[in-house]
Design a protein around this motif. Structure first.
Motif, PDB file in Angstrom:
ATOM      1  N   LEU A  71      50.382  -1.660 -10.499  1.00 53.16           N
ATOM      2  CA  LEU A  71      51.669  -1.396  -9.852  1.00 53.16           C
ATOM      3  C   LEU A  71      52.190  -0.019 -10.239  1.00 53.16           C
ATOM      4  CD1 LEU A  71      53.640  -4.756  -9.886  1.00 53.16           C
ATOM      5  CD2 LEU A  71      52.471  -3.607  -8.022  1.00 53.16           C
TER       6      LEU A  71
ATOM      7  N   ASP B  48      50.315   2.520 -10.932  1.00 52.36           N
ATOM      8  CA  ASP B  48      49.502   3.459 -10.143  1.00 52.36           C
ATOM      9  C   ASP B  48      49.946   3.477  -8.692  1.00 52.36           C
ATOM     10  OD1 ASP B  48      48.042   4.130 -12.335  1.00 52.36           O
ATOM     11  OD2 ASP B  48      46.414   2.718 -11.936  1.00 52.36           O
ATOM     12  N   ALA B  49      50.178   2.289  -8.143  1.00 54.48           N
ATOM     13  CA  ALA B  49      50.588   2.207  -6.736  1.00 54.48           C
ATOM     14  C   ALA B  49      51.890   2.974  -6.523  1.00 54.48           C
ATOM     15  CB  ALA B  49      50.754   0.744  -6.322  1.00 54.48           C
ATOM     16  N   ALA B  50      52.822   2.808  -7.451  1.00 58.12           N
ATOM     17  CA  ALA B  50      54.107   3.491  -7.306  1.00 58.12           C
ATOM     18  C   ALA B  50      53.936   5.006  -7.411  1.00 58.12           C
ATOM     19  CB  ALA B  50      55.084   2.986  -8.368  1.00 58.12           C
ATOM     20  N   ARG B  51      53.022   5.420  -8.281  1.00 56.11           N
ATOM     21  CA  ARG B  51      52.785   6.865  -8.391  1.00 56.11           C
ATOM     22  C   ARG B  51      52.241   7.416  -7.086  1.00 56.11           C
ATOM     23  NH1 ARG B  51      49.042   8.120 -13.317  1.00 56.11           N
ATOM     24  NH2 ARG B  51      49.369  10.290 -12.765  1.00 56.11           N
ATOM     25  N   LEU B  52      51.278   6.685  -6.505  1.00 57.87           N
ATOM     26  CA  LEU B  52      50.702   7.139  -5.243  1.00 57.87           C
ATOM     27  C   LEU B  52      51.721   7.068  -4.120  1.00 57.87           C
ATOM     28  CD1 LEU B  52      47.164   5.635  -5.511  1.00 57.87           C
ATOM     29  CD2 LEU B  52      47.670   7.988  -4.917  1.00 57.87           C
ATOM     30  N   ASP B  53      52.627   6.093  -4.206  1.00 62.46           N
ATOM     31  CA  ASP B  53      53.647   5.967  -3.169  1.00 62.46           C
ATOM     32  C   ASP B  53      54.732   7.024  -3.321  1.00 62.46           C
ATOM     33  OD1 ASP B  53      52.429   3.938  -1.858  1.00 62.46           O
ATOM     34  OD2 ASP B  53      53.550   2.334  -2.808  1.00 62.46           O
ATOM     35  N   GLY B  54      54.612   7.832  -4.365  1.00 61.83           N
ATOM     36  CA  GLY B  54      55.534   8.952  -4.505  1.00 61.83           C
ATOM     37  C   GLY B  54      56.823   8.619  -5.240  1.00 61.83           C
ATOM     38  N   ALA B  55      56.838   7.512  -5.977  1.00 61.86           N
ATOM     39  CA  ALA B  55      58.048   7.156  -6.706  1.00 61.86           C
ATOM     40  C   ALA B  55      58.087   7.900  -8.037  1.00 61.86           C
ATOM     41  CB  ALA B  55      58.092   5.649  -6.950  1.00 61.86           C
TER      42      ALA B  55
ATOM     43  N   ARG C  99      63.102   6.173  -9.890  1.00 67.59           N
ATOM     44  CA  ARG C  99      62.969   5.235  -8.779  1.00 67.59           C
ATOM     45  C   ARG C  99      62.092   4.065  -9.197  1.00 67.59           C
ATOM     46  NH1 ARG C  99      63.384   5.313  -3.047  1.00 67.59           N
ATOM     47  NH2 ARG C  99      63.864   7.518  -2.991  1.00 67.59           N
TER      48      ARG C  99
ATOM     49  N   GLU D  76      63.626   0.474  -8.944  1.00 62.36           N
ATOM     50  CA  GLU D  76      63.200  -0.338  -7.808  1.00 62.36           C
ATOM     51  C   GLU D  76      61.983  -1.214  -8.092  1.00 62.36           C
ATOM     52  OE1 GLU D  76      63.156   1.473  -4.003  1.00 62.36           O
ATOM     53  OE2 GLU D  76      64.748   2.887  -4.499  1.00 62.36           O
ATOM     54  N   VAL D  77      61.256  -0.901  -9.152  1.00 64.36           N
ATOM     55  CA  VAL D  77      60.081  -1.717  -9.439  1.00 64.36           C
ATOM     56  C   VAL D  77      60.192  -2.395 -10.804  1.00 64.36           C
ATOM     57  CG1 VAL D  77      57.583  -1.767  -9.629  1.00 64.36           C
ATOM     58  CG2 VAL D  77      58.661  -0.216  -7.998  1.00 64.36           C
TER      59      VAL D  77
ATOM     60  N   LEU E 138      45.033   9.761 -10.335  1.00 67.76           N
ATOM     61  CA  LEU E 138      45.502   8.843 -11.367  1.00 67.76           C
ATOM     62  C   LEU E 138      44.816   9.130 -12.691  1.00 67.76           C
ATOM     63  CD1 LEU E 138      45.507   5.594  -9.220  1.00 67.76           C
ATOM     64  CD2 LEU E 138      47.485   6.910  -9.997  1.00 67.76           C
TER      65      LEU E 138
ATOM     66  N   LYS F 276      51.199  12.193  -5.865  1.00 65.42           N
ATOM     67  CA  LYS F 276      52.080  12.172  -4.689  1.00 65.42           C
ATOM     68  C   LYS F 276      51.918  13.425  -3.834  1.00 65.42           C
ATOM     69  CE  LYS F 276      56.156  13.889  -7.171  1.00 65.42           C
ATOM     70  NZ  LYS F 276      56.248  15.258  -6.661  1.00 65.42           N
TER      71      LYS F 276
ATOM     72  N   PHE G 144      44.280  -1.110  -3.421  1.00 64.71           N
ATOM     73  CA  PHE G 144      43.755  -1.580  -4.696  1.00 64.71           C
ATOM     74  C   PHE G 144      43.030  -2.901  -4.536  1.00 64.71           C
ATOM     75  CE2 PHE G 144      47.112   1.319  -5.667  1.00 64.71           C
ATOM     76  CZ  PHE G 144      46.733   1.949  -6.833  1.00 64.71           C
TER      77      PHE G 144
ATOM     78  N   TYR H  92      54.233  -4.950  -4.445  1.00 66.14           N
ATOM     79  CA  TYR H  92      55.399  -5.161  -5.296  1.00 66.14           C
ATOM     80  C   TYR H  92      55.899  -6.583  -5.077  1.00 66.14           C
ATOM     81  CZ  TYR H  92      54.991  -0.109  -5.070  1.00 66.14           C
ATOM     82  OH  TYR H  92      54.500   1.165  -5.104  1.00 66.14           O
TER      83      TYR H  92
ATOM     84  N   HIS I  69      58.361  -8.402  -5.946  1.00 62.19           N
ATOM     85  CA  HIS I  69      59.769  -8.767  -5.741  1.00 62.19           C
ATOM     86  C   HIS I  69      60.302  -8.254  -4.406  1.00 62.19           C
ATOM     87  CE1 HIS I  69      59.497  -4.784  -7.390  1.00 62.19           C
ATOM     88  NE2 HIS I  69      60.700  -4.522  -6.954  1.00 62.19           N
TER      89      HIS I  69
ATOM     90  N   THR J 290      60.405   6.831  -0.435  1.00 60.83           N
ATOM     91  CA  THR J 290      60.323   7.837  -1.499  1.00 60.83           C
ATOM     92  C   THR J 290      60.235   9.235  -0.911  1.00 60.83           C
ATOM     93  OG1 THR J 290      57.923   7.707  -1.573  1.00 60.83           O
ATOM     94  CG2 THR J 290      59.129   6.267  -3.063  1.00 60.83           C
TER      95      THR J 290
ATOM     96  N   ARG K 262      51.940   5.870   5.785  1.00 55.81           N
ATOM     97  CA  ARG K 262      52.169   7.256   5.374  1.00 55.81           C
ATOM     98  C   ARG K 262      51.355   8.248   6.176  1.00 55.81           C
ATOM     99  NH1 ARG K 262      50.780   6.905  -0.652  1.00 55.81           N
ATOM    100  NH2 ARG K 262      50.170   9.035  -0.169  1.00 55.81           N
TER     101      ARG K 262
END
Ligand SMILES: Nc1ncnc2c1ncn2[C@@H]1O[C@H](COP(=O)(O)OP(=O)(O)OP(=O)(O)O)[C@@H](O)[C@H]1O
Ligand SMILES: [Mg+2]
Lengths: 285, 390
Positions: free
Chosen positions: A175, A177-184, A188, A192-193, B53, B74, B82, B88, B90, B103, B151
């Motif tokens: 998660l 990693d996913a957030a990093r790729l999603d640009g967060a 944020r 948000e996570v 990463l 980013k 993955f 996510y 939640h 974002t 995206r």
């Protein structure tokens, strides 16, 4: 084989039920006595403690909340002070602990482990060790006998940092990693996570810290002097002293004040219970 | 201009593990390139390096015309799917897919429109309001895809995205995923350890072993002309039969245990690299489908004892033993083969597999004669493993 096992399990269940009932009674009896006492006139205690509730609850309530016992701070005022103090302590602790744990849990920086262990070690210091230094510093910072004095010295919380760090350290790396790729960015991600996913812990810590703030006794006693800053838990002692000064000790009123002091934490615990329990279970896993 | 260009990409982990060793690989515009190899060969590492990463120890990475070697994820314009989806938990499905757009501070209406468009494309509209836990595995997989698609990145990176699905759904999703990729035309680097997935999906397939690229080519070329023993043994089910054999001095015969196979002159003529092995030991590979039963007039025959017969309905797999030495090779899981046997030829008991028609009567324990065209044989250096062609 099977019947025997069934029998022992019934037996076991019976024993467990018995033990639980006994424990519940152990906790409930004093509470019951307090409730019963709060519903009688003071004179009722001359003949021992009554067994059944009486009809004077409203009269006692008016006495306690409106007139108050002579020479004691106003009970509503103390309840308000306690509520404000507990809420401020809770909020402040979360505001400090969450970013601290976030930094330790998610970022690699030199001295990260050292910082964590330093915080962890303070968990083990008994409160008495830091009590007088804290008092000294607080007074010098002008925190004597004001609301800031009730709240600020209690804000640093190793427990909260530790609990959040445990959650963040076990956070699914995918998660992150996913957030990093999603640009967060970090903020944020936190808002948000990480935090929404830590909601059970958030609720659990909030409850623990609210009760902790509410139940403070020694610290408010030391750091405040005027009635306008008194809190309810420290105030009960004075209520007792005042109640005993009557020809007929006003135990009924003391019991009612004690019950009033009990209500807000219970309300908070019950309201958050669903999250609270899940948070601690999540911790345990 | 390739969509992704890796030049000498190297990753040594702090533990000292050299997970990727000077990888040179290009993913062309619009191409579906599959990176395949046994567990621990560095596939995920390669993908994470491209995603940003993980920081490379050496080498250069380009995406489009930009050198992105040291850019944060980013800023690379890549999206990743993955293995465990990394949704996510939640957030609702809609919020999950909207997250990468929010974002980027896109206006709310634009985000919603894009999410709806992609949800429609992936048949996810009815579940937009649900949480990931309330979806089936296949739906979750599609949400993960959707989050990557919204995206409109320059490149898709996928790490075994189908490995969590059951077999039937996996086959179905393979086709669906390919169709989607064709439609979007986005260059895709796809990692799997499943060689069937690699062969069926890839425009080209890159085979990785121990962090070193073995071969990168079309599935057809990889199958027909594997560059070395590893690739030969890795691709194909059942795997290629590999034996050790002796090439005669005149290059006209191949001795396999007690048997002699005649080699027509074309065999040597089309394989100049084989000439120096005259009078020496070579590794010879025979695809199971190149062994035929009951074929009269085959240019060569191979006698073998039947050990086991698996009837698969459309065909039968005949497992046999041969009195020739086996050629050791790493198995598919990347475990090394038995100690490379010394180059002796007396050793017997190599096993092999043949695919034969469903109606052939094959008795276990009997000796059969397989027909075989020597032109289909593959030759390798028995120690270095490289294919002996040109
Ligand atoms: N963070 C890390 N630190 C140290 N070593 C690592 C790390 N990640 C991977 N490795 C090692 O690098 C090698 C390659 O790992 P990688 O995850 O890229 O393999 P893989 O091909 O994706 O395998 P699999 O098919 O099992 O997913 C392995 O030997 C692994 O143990
Ligand atoms: Mg992997």
């Amino acid at each position: 084989m099977r019947p025997t096992r069934g029998a022992t399990s019934t037996l076991g269940r019976g024993a467990r039920l018995g033990a639980v009932t006994l424990l519940a009674l152990l906790f409930l009896v004093p509470l019951y006595v307090a409730v019963v006492a709060a519903t009688h006139p003071a004179s009722a205690f001359l003949r021992g403690v009554p067994v059944l509730p009486g009809g004077d609850l409203l009269a006692n309530g008016r006495q306690v909340l409106v007139r108050g016992l002579p020479g004691t701070p106003s009970v509503p005022r103390m309840l308000l002070n306690s509520a404000l103090m507990a809420a401020s302590v809770t909020l402040g602790k979360l505001l400090i602990a969450v970013p601290a744990a976030f930094a330790i849990g998610f970022f690699r920086f030199p001295g990260r482990r050292l910082v964590f262990w330093l915080i962890f070690v303070t968990l083990m210091l008994p409160i008495e060790v830091t009590f007088f230094p804290t008092y000294q510093v607080s007074v010098q910072l002008g925190l004597f006998n004001n609301f800031g004095g009730l709240v600020v010295p209690l804000l640093a919380s190793a427990t909260a940092v530790f609990l959040f760090r445990q959650v963040f350290a076990a956070f699914p790396l995918d998660l992150v990693d996913a957030a990093r790729l999603d640009g967060a960015g970090p903020l944020r991600f936190l808002a948000e996570v990480a935090l929404p996913m830590a909601r059970p812990t958030l609720a659990a810590v909030a409850v623990i810290e609210f009760v902790y703030g509410w139940n403070q006794y020694l610290w408010p006693l030391v750091i405040t002097s005027s009635p306008s800053n008194a809190t309810i838990v420290m105030g009960i002692r004075e209520q007792i002293a005042a109640a005993e000064s009557f020809a007929v000790p006003q135990w009924n009123l003391v019991m009612l004040v004690a019950l009033l002091a009990l209500i807000p934490p219970v309300v908070v615990v019950v309201a958050m219970q669903r999250w609270f329990v899940r948070g601690l279970v999540f911790q345990a896993r | 201009m390739p969509a992704i260009a890796m030049e000498g990409l190297t990753k040594v982990y702090p533990t000292g593990q050299r997970a990727l060793d000077a990888l040179d690989l290009e993913v062309k515009e619009g191409e579906f390139l599959v990176l395949v190899g046994p567990s621990g060969c560095g596939k995920t590492t390669a993908l994470r390096l491209v995603a940003g990463l993980e920081e490379p120890t050496g080498g250069v990475l380009r995406i489009g015309d930009r050198d992105v070697t040291h850019l944060p994820p980013k800023d690379r314009d890549v999206a990743m799917v993955f293995q465990h989806y990394a949704l996510y938990p939640h957030m609702t499905i809609e919020a999950n897919m909207a997250f990468p757009l929010r974002t980027r501070r896109l206006p709310k209406a634009a985000v919603r429109a894009k999410v709806l468009e992609v949800a429609r494309l992936l048949d996810l509209e009815p579940v937009l309001g649900r949480k990931p836990a309330q979806l089936s595995g296949g739906q979750r997989q599609r949400v993960a895809m959707g989050r990557a698609i919204v995206r409109e990145p320059a490149v898709f990176l996928m790490d075994e995205p189908l490995s969590n699905l059951d077999a039937k759904l996996r086959v179905q999703m393979r086709a669906e995923l390919l169709r989607l990729q064709r439609r979007l035309g986005t260059a895709t680097l796809y990692v799997t350890h499943d060689q069937v997935e690699a062969m069926t999906m890839g425009d080209r397939v890159a085979v990785l072993r121990g962090g070193v690229l073995q071969q990168c080519d079309t599935p057809h070329a990889l199958y027909q002309r594997p560059a070395n023993l590893f690739v030969a043994g890795f691709l194909g089910t059942p795997a290629m039969n590999l034996f050790r054999a002796q090439l005669a001095e005149d290059g006209q015969r191949l001795r396999l245990g007690s048997q002699q196979l005649p080699l027509p002159p074309e065999v040597l003529a089309t394989r100049p690299a084989l000439a120096p092995y005259r009078g020496r030991t070579v590794a010879v590979g025979i695809r199971p489908e190149h062994l035929a039963l009951g074929a009269t007039g085959a240019p060569a025959t191979l006698r073998a004892e039947v050990a086991l017969v698996e009837a698969l309905g459309a065909e039968q797999l005949v497992h046999f033993t041969l009195d020739a030495p086996a050629q050791p090779v790493e198995d598919r899981a990347g475990r090394p083969g038995e100690e490379p046997a010394p180059l002796r030829l007396e050793q017997t008991g190599a096993t092999g597999t043949a695919r034969v028609g469903p109606d052939e009567a094959v008795r276990v324990g009997s000796t059969v004669e397989f027909g075989l065209d020597p032109a289909t044989l593959q030759f390798f250096d028995p120690e270095g493993g490289q294919a002996l062609w040109a």
